[in-house]
Write a protein that holds these residues in place. Structure first.
Motif, PDB file in Angstrom:
ATOM      1  N   HIS A 309       0.868  -1.169   0.000  1.00 13.56           N
ATOM      2  CA  HIS A 309       0.000   0.000   0.000  1.00 13.56           C
ATOM      3  C   HIS A 309       0.909   1.224   0.000  1.00 13.56           C
ATOM      4  O   HIS A 309       1.952   1.232   0.653  1.00 13.56           O
ATOM      5  N   THR A 310       0.556   2.266  -0.747  1.00 14.59           N
ATOM      6  CA  THR A 310       1.421   3.450  -0.801  1.00 14.59           C
ATOM      7  C   THR A 310       0.627   4.747  -0.711  1.00 14.59           C
ATOM      8  O   THR A 310       1.108   5.801  -1.111  1.00 14.59           O
ATOM      9  N   TRP A 311      -0.600   4.673  -0.194  1.00 13.92           N
ATOM     10  CA  TRP A 311      -1.469   5.845  -0.289  1.00 13.92           C
ATOM     11  C   TRP A 311      -1.096   6.872   0.783  1.00 13.92           C
ATOM     12  O   TRP A 311      -1.741   6.996   1.823  1.00 13.92           O
ATOM     13  N   GLY A 312      -0.006   7.601   0.517  1.00 13.48           N
ATOM     14  CA  GLY A 312       0.433   8.685   1.381  1.00 13.48           C
ATOM     15  C   GLY A 312       0.985   9.772   0.495  1.00 13.48           C
ATOM     16  O   GLY A 312       0.430  10.070  -0.561  1.00 13.48           O
ATOM     17  N   ASN A 313       2.102  10.365   0.880  1.00 16.46           N
ATOM     18  CA  ASN A 313       2.712  11.382   0.033  1.00 16.46           C
ATOM     19  C   ASN A 313       3.920  10.811  -0.717  1.00 16.46           C
ATOM     20  O   ASN A 313       4.245   9.630  -0.594  1.00 16.46           O
ATOM     21  N   GLY A 314       4.598  11.683  -1.481  1.00 13.89           N
ATOM     22  CA  GLY A 314       5.666  11.223  -2.347  1.00 13.89           C
ATOM     23  C   GLY A 314       6.851  10.631  -1.622  1.00 13.89           C
ATOM     24  O   GLY A 314       7.532   9.757  -2.167  1.00 13.89           O
ATOM     25  N   ILE A 315       7.131  11.095  -0.389  1.00 16.04           N
ATOM     26  CA  ILE A 315       8.257  10.527   0.358  1.00 16.04           C
ATOM     27  C   ILE A 315       7.954   9.086   0.742  1.00 16.04           C
ATOM     28  O   ILE A 315       8.796   8.190   0.584  1.00 16.04           O
ATOM     29  N   GLY A 316       6.747   8.846   1.248  1.00 17.28           N
ATOM     30  CA  GLY A 316       6.359   7.478   1.582  1.00 17.28           C
ATOM     31  C   GLY A 316       6.308   6.586   0.355  1.00 17.28           C
ATOM     32  O   GLY A 316       6.709   5.418   0.403  1.00 17.28           O
ATOM     33  N   LEU A 317       5.812   7.123  -0.758  1.00 12.94           N
ATOM     34  CA  LEU A 317       5.795   6.355  -2.002  1.00 12.94           C
ATOM     35  C   LEU A 317       7.211   5.970  -2.404  1.00 12.94           C
ATOM     36  O   LEU A 317       7.477   4.815  -2.757  1.00 12.94           O
ATOM     37  N   ALA A 318       8.137   6.934  -2.332  1.00 15.72           N
ATOM     38  CA  ALA A 318       9.529   6.644  -2.701  1.00 15.72           C
ATOM     39  C   ALA A 318      10.122   5.546  -1.831  1.00 15.72           C
ATOM     40  O   ALA A 318      10.819   4.653  -2.323  1.00 15.72           O
ATOM     41  N   ALA A 319       9.850   5.600  -0.529  1.00 14.36           N
ATOM     42  CA  ALA A 319      10.375   4.573   0.376  1.00 14.36           C
ATOM     43  C   ALA A 319       9.841   3.196   0.003  1.00 14.36           C
ATOM     44  O   ALA A 319      10.593   2.211  -0.033  1.00 14.36           O
ATOM     45  N   ASN A 320       8.553   3.100  -0.295  1.00 18.21           N
ATOM     46  CA  ASN A 320       7.971   1.818  -0.688  1.00 18.21           C
ATOM     47  C   ASN A 320       8.519   1.340  -2.035  1.00 18.21           C
ATOM     48  O   ASN A 320       8.717   0.145  -2.236  1.00 18.21           O
ATOM     49  N   LEU A 321       8.773   2.261  -2.946  1.00 19.35           N
ATOM     50  CA  LEU A 321       9.360   1.889  -4.236  1.00 19.35           C
ATOM     51  C   LEU A 321      10.752   1.305  -4.050  1.00 19.35           C
ATOM     52  O   LEU A 321      11.083   0.254  -4.618  1.00 19.35           O
ATOM     53  N   SER A 329       9.942  -9.149  -5.688  1.00 17.54           N
ATOM     54  CA  SER A 329       9.709  -9.323  -7.125  1.00 17.54           C
ATOM     55  C   SER A 329       8.233  -9.095  -7.428  1.00 17.54           C
ATOM     56  O   SER A 329       7.538  -9.979  -7.927  1.00 17.54           O
ATOM     57  N   ALA A 330       7.753  -7.917  -7.098  1.00 13.70           N
ATOM     58  CA  ALA A 330       6.333  -7.605  -7.259  1.00 13.70           C
ATOM     59  C   ALA A 330       5.975  -7.408  -8.731  1.00 13.70           C
ATOM     60  O   ALA A 330       6.757  -6.831  -9.494  1.00 13.70           O
ATOM     61  N   PRO A 331       4.794  -7.881  -9.149  1.00 12.07           N
ATOM     62  CA  PRO A 331       4.378  -7.660 -10.540  1.00 12.07           C
ATOM     63  C   PRO A 331       4.149  -6.184 -10.824  1.00 12.07           C
ATOM     64  O   PRO A 331       4.361  -5.725 -11.941  1.00 12.07           O
ATOM     65  N   PHE A 332       3.691  -5.447  -9.821  1.00  7.12           N
ATOM     66  CA  PHE A 332       3.538  -4.005  -9.896  1.00  7.12           C
ATOM     67  C   PHE A 332       3.257  -3.477  -8.498  1.00  7.12           C
ATOM     68  O   PHE A 332       3.031  -4.252  -7.562  1.00  7.12           O
ATOM     69  N   ILE A 333       3.307  -2.143  -8.342  1.00 10.22           N
ATOM     70  CA  ILE A 333       3.138  -1.511  -7.042  1.00 10.22           C
ATOM     71  C   ILE A 333       2.134  -0.373  -7.169  1.00 10.22           C
ATOM     72  O   ILE A 333       1.976   0.229  -8.240  1.00 10.22           O
ATOM     73  N   GLU A 334       1.468  -0.080  -6.076  1.00  8.70           N
ATOM     74  CA  GLU A 334       0.412   0.932  -6.072  1.00  8.70           C
ATOM     75  C   GLU A 334       0.964   2.327  -6.373  1.00  8.70           C
ATOM     76  O   GLU A 334       1.975   2.757  -5.818  1.00  8.70           O
ATOM     77  N   PHE A 335       0.247   3.047  -7.238  1.00  5.95           N
ATOM     78  CA  PHE A 335       0.584   4.423  -7.596  1.00  5.95           C
ATOM     79  C   PHE A 335      -0.685   5.245  -7.451  1.00  5.95           C
ATOM     80  O   PHE A 335      -1.546   5.234  -8.332  1.00  5.95           O
ATOM     81  N   PRO A 336      -0.863   5.953  -6.320  1.00  2.00           N
ATOM     82  CA  PRO A 336      -2.080   6.756  -6.129  1.00  2.00           C
ATOM     83  C   PRO A 336      -2.243   7.768  -7.265  1.00  2.00           C
ATOM     84  O   PRO A 336      -1.375   8.619  -7.485  1.00  2.00           O
ATOM     85  N   TYR A 337      -3.363   7.669  -7.955  1.00  2.00           N
ATOM     86  CA  TYR A 337      -3.535   8.479  -9.166  1.00  2.00           C
ATOM     87  C   TYR A 337      -5.011   8.532  -9.527  1.00  2.00           C
ATOM     88  O   TYR A 337      -5.589   7.530  -9.945  1.00  2.00           O
ATOM     89  N   ASP A 338      -5.627   9.679  -9.337  1.00  2.00           N
ATOM     90  CA  ASP A 338      -7.035   9.846  -9.706  1.00  2.00           C
ATOM     91  C   ASP A 338      -7.318  11.334  -9.910  1.00  2.00           C
ATOM     92  O   ASP A 338      -8.057  11.951  -9.148  1.00  2.00           O
ATOM     93  N   PRO A 339      -6.689  11.930 -10.929  1.00  2.00           N
ATOM     94  CA  PRO A 339      -6.877  13.359 -11.150  1.00  2.00           C
ATOM     95  C   PRO A 339      -8.296  13.672 -11.643  1.00  2.00           C
ATOM     96  O   PRO A 339      -8.931  12.803 -12.249  1.00  2.00           O
ATOM     97  N   PRO A 340      -8.810  14.886 -11.374  1.00  2.00           N
ATOM     98  CA  PRO A 340      -8.087  16.003 -10.753  1.00  2.00           C
ATOM     99  C   PRO A 340      -8.121  15.996  -9.219  1.00  2.00           C
ATOM    100  O   PRO A 340      -7.334  16.683  -8.593  1.00  2.00           O
ATOM    101  N   GLU A 341      -9.023  15.202  -8.621  1.00  2.00           N
ATOM    102  CA  GLU A 341      -9.133  15.264  -7.165  1.00  2.00           C
ATOM    103  C   GLU A 341      -7.868  14.774  -6.468  1.00  2.00           C
ATOM    104  O   GLU A 341      -7.489  15.294  -5.421  1.00  2.00           O
ATOM    105  N   TRP A 342      -7.240  13.734  -7.032  1.00  2.00           N
ATOM    106  CA  TRP A 342      -5.974  13.268  -6.464  1.00  2.00           C
ATOM    107  C   TRP A 342      -4.929  13.207  -7.562  1.00  2.00           C
ATOM    108  O   TRP A 342      -4.787  12.229  -8.276  1.00  2.00           O
ATOM    109  N   SER A 343      -4.185  14.298  -7.682  1.00  2.00           N
ATOM    110  CA  SER A 343      -3.183  14.445  -8.729  1.00  2.00           C
ATOM    111  C   SER A 343      -1.799  14.136  -8.178  1.00  2.00           C
ATOM    112  O   SER A 343      -1.576  14.126  -6.958  1.00  2.00           O
TER     113      SER A 343
END
Length: 391
Positions: A309-321, A329-343
């Motif tokens: 789960h990565t639903w925080g800010n960019g610093i937390g996202l970077a740490a999880n990345l 070996s994850a197939p993919f990782i969460e990227f919070p993205y739902d503009p314009p409300e969550w850009s």
């Protein structure tokens, strides 16, 4: 790192001591508000706690996440200690997490600091398996079927391989209609995940989580639309229910959860009871960098998937990345993205260079020491609410 560089790091590390910890609290005004699907109250401000750890050589490590409630009583446990003793720091933070609020933003900052001292990127420190990882788009707003279908097509155009849809509308039939509209719009061009958001509640939301029978009925509908995983279909502590659900559904429908599970022994129970296919702890909320590095190894040893789960800010996202690319070996990782409300701009407002994907959905991490982030000090100054300094 060559021998000469390693010796230089060793000499520097012998002298390094933590001298100060700064904690600042910021609020970004959200206009229009963000109507998060898991919260009955639209969010008009986005809070961000920034933790900075200084050493006596002038290095500064940066982390972010929870508000560090109660940390003032424990800051003395870090001042004057070796910043590279990450295992010790993780153990102390685990103890603090029992007695006070979640302290894991400090662990992120300590890893960033250690990387800067050692001259290594955090993904290398975590295991060095890869410097890149593919992202899936994680929506956060309850949109109408036609609007959600249009959003899904934009996700395809941007290069994401997958999209997560949020359930929780007034009627389940409304959720099913959204899922059907998205699948009809994108066909097999996207893997689709569904977050049921039954694992936990906001303090003011008191709706009971689904029962096993309710979750199974939803799962049968998800199977019809070839959903890749079903996230948090039951309360986070319903181990028996999750294990039963895993056995009852098609193997093609993976059961995911664990984003707000806090203790290692709880994850061990989830593994031992075969509750989940996909484990989703967030480094900013659970166990920190060191703890989740070890958990990722255990999860993959059991044949399961580790993708936070990565639903925080960019610093937390970077740490999880960094953690996931380096240790799993994850197939993919969460990227919070739902503009314009969550850009991306809102999510990463404290970063000079917001995190984004390439045209095929990949995020490539640099070899810059630590997390490799550049902080926008002007924005942090403009959004500052309060601050504390220890040391």
């Amino acid at each position: 790192m060559d021998r000469e560089a390693s010796e230089a790091v060793r000499r520097t590390a012998q002298k390094a001591r933590i001298t100060r910890i700064d904690i600042t609290h910021h609020q970004l005004v959200l206009e229009p508000p963000f109507p998060a699907s898991w919260d009955s109250q639209p969010r008009r401000k986005f809070p961000a706690t920034i933790v900075r750890v200084h050493d006596d050589a002038g290095h500064v490590g940066i982390g972010s996440g929870d508000a560090m409630y109660g940390f003032a009583d424990y800051q003395h446990l870090f001042i004057g200690t070796d910043p590279l003793d990450l295992a010790r720091h993780s153990a102390v933070l685990d103890n603090i997490g029992f007695h006070a609020g979640r302290p894991w933003p400090l662990d992120i900052a300590l890893w960033d600091l250690a990387g800067k001292i050692r001259g290594e990127a955090c993904w290398q420190m975590a295991g060095g398996r890869s410097n890149r990882i593919r992202a899936y788009a994680s929506s956060g707003v309850h949109r109408r079927p036609d609007d959600m279908a249009r959003m899904a097509l934009q996700v395809v155009e941007r290069g994401f391989p997958a999209l997560k849809i949020r359930f929780g509308r007034p009627q389940l039939q409304d959720d099913f209609a959204v899922l059907a509209a998205v699948r009809d719009a994108v066909g097999d061009r996207l893997e689709l995940m569904v977050d049921c958001n039954q694992g936990w509640r906001m303090p003011w939301d008191t709706a009971a989580p689904w029962t096993f029978d309710e979750a199974l009925a939803v799962a049968r509908e998800l199977e019809k639309h070839n959903v890749y995983w079903m996230e948090e279909p039951l309360h986070r502590g319903d181990y028996d229910g999750m294990a039963r659900l895993r056995k009852a559904v098609s193997p093609a429908l993976r059961i995911a959860g664990g984003e707000m599970t806090r203790e290692r022994y709880e994850f061990d129970q989830l593994l031992a009871r075969d509750c989940l296919d996909v484990f989703q702890p967030d480094v900013a909320c659970s166990l920190g960098m060191e703890g989740l590095r070890k958990l990722a190894q255990a999860v993959e040893a059991h044949g399961k998937v580790f993708t936070p789960h990565t639903w925080g800010n960019g610093i937390g996202l970077a740490a999880n990345l960094h953690l996931t690319a380096g240790a799993a070996s994850a197939p993919f990782i969460e990227f919070p993205y739902d503009p314009p409300e969550w850009s991306i701009a809102r999510r990463d407002f404290m970063l000079k260079n917001p995190i984004d994907i390439d045209s095929e959905g990949w995020i490539t991490l640099s070899d810059a020491p630590g997390l490799g982030l550049s902080i926008d000090e002007d924005i942090l100054a403009a959004t500052l609410g309060s601050s504390s300094t220890y040391g």
